[in-house]
Write an enzyme that holds these catalytic residues in place. Sequence first.
Site, PDB file in Angstrom:
ATOM      1  CG  ASP A  52      -0.481  -0.124   2.510  1.00  0.00           C
ATOM      2  OD1 ASP A  52       1.013  -0.233   2.795  1.00  0.00           O
ATOM      3  OD2 ASP A  52      -1.083  -0.076   3.586  1.00  0.00           O
ATOM      4  CB  SER A  53       4.497   1.806  -0.036  1.00  0.00           C
ATOM      5  OG  SER A  53       4.800   0.534  -0.633  1.00  0.00           O
ATOM      6  CG  ASP A  91       0.547  -3.961   2.143  1.00  0.00           C
ATOM      7  OD1 ASP A  91       0.276  -4.743   3.152  1.00  0.00           O
ATOM      8  OD2 ASP A  91       1.370  -3.332   2.056  1.00  0.00           O
ATOM      9  CE  LYS A 121       2.846  -5.383   3.936  1.00  0.00           C
ATOM     10  NZ  LYS A 121       2.372  -4.511   5.108  1.00  0.00           N
ATOM     11  CD  GLU A 123       0.442  -1.468   8.340  1.00  0.00           C
ATOM     12  OE1 GLU A 123       0.022  -0.754   9.378  1.00  0.00           O
ATOM     13  OE2 GLU A 123       1.064  -0.896   7.135  1.00  0.00           O
ATOM     14  CD  GLU A 190       7.917  -0.205   7.955  1.00  0.00           C
ATOM     15  OE1 GLU A 190       7.971   0.794   7.555  1.00  0.00           O
ATOM     16  OE2 GLU A 190       6.825  -0.834   7.633  1.00  0.00           O
TER      17      GLU A 190
END
Length: 276
Positions: A52-53, A91, A121, A123, A190
């Site tokens: 999602d970056s 993501d 993925k 978080e 991270e």
Amino acid sequence: MSVQPGSPSRRRLTPSAIQALKGERPIVSLTAYTTPIARLLDPHVDFLLVGDSLGMVLYGMESTLGVTLEMMIAHGQAVMRGTSAACVVVDMPFGSYQESREQAFRNAARILKETGCSAIKLEGGTEMAETVDFLSSRGIPVLGHVGLMPQLVNTTGGYRSLGRTEREAAKIRRDAKAIDDAGAFAIVVEGTVEPLAREITASLKAPTIGIGASPACDGQILVSDDMLGLFNDFKPRFVKHFANLAPQISAAVEAYAAEVKARSFPGPEHTFTVKS
């Protein structure tokens, strides 16, 4: 014997194959968002993350929070078109999985169905462990993400390294263990201080993928545009420029503009003629 990136006989790696690399050799991973870049990276990496970056890298957003599920699916499809060997992970964007495990399953299943990727993925730590277990037990491989979590940037005080205090370190330990126990096939660590990331790596069953963490992590990931030197505004401490493409691109465009203005491009060799 594990298959190495770049092997001519290599088949597409699966999440299980990535998991099995723990203790065998370091895992190589990068982000990818487009077909041409994915095609270039595919022979050299174990997995590609459609991160999602992309909201910041491709769309100029200030954070990842504005990224939508539709954007992730579109770019996931693009990366899948450019790959045949790397495991592709997509993501889950902010707001697409936090509400409930059922919401997470619906959206994760949609990502897998519409992109053909191998895993998603998400978080989160202890608060997401039940969701990770729910997904993984229903056929959706999950790449976890602990430590600095960009989707929580508004509640954690911005982008900074974590684990310097015992309270922070204890939380990251709990988060990593919870996601490991829940069945994640690997876990991104991270922005976590080196000794802590090293300790966590040694304590988990799943391989850790470091970014701003420790060389002792089971693998490493970087944003491809950072690694290629496409940004000059700032360079995070954990980034190494393996190329410096931004000045080269600027110089190429400058040369192109000069030739267009001088009418030296296009030349006869770049135009079509009518045969007499």
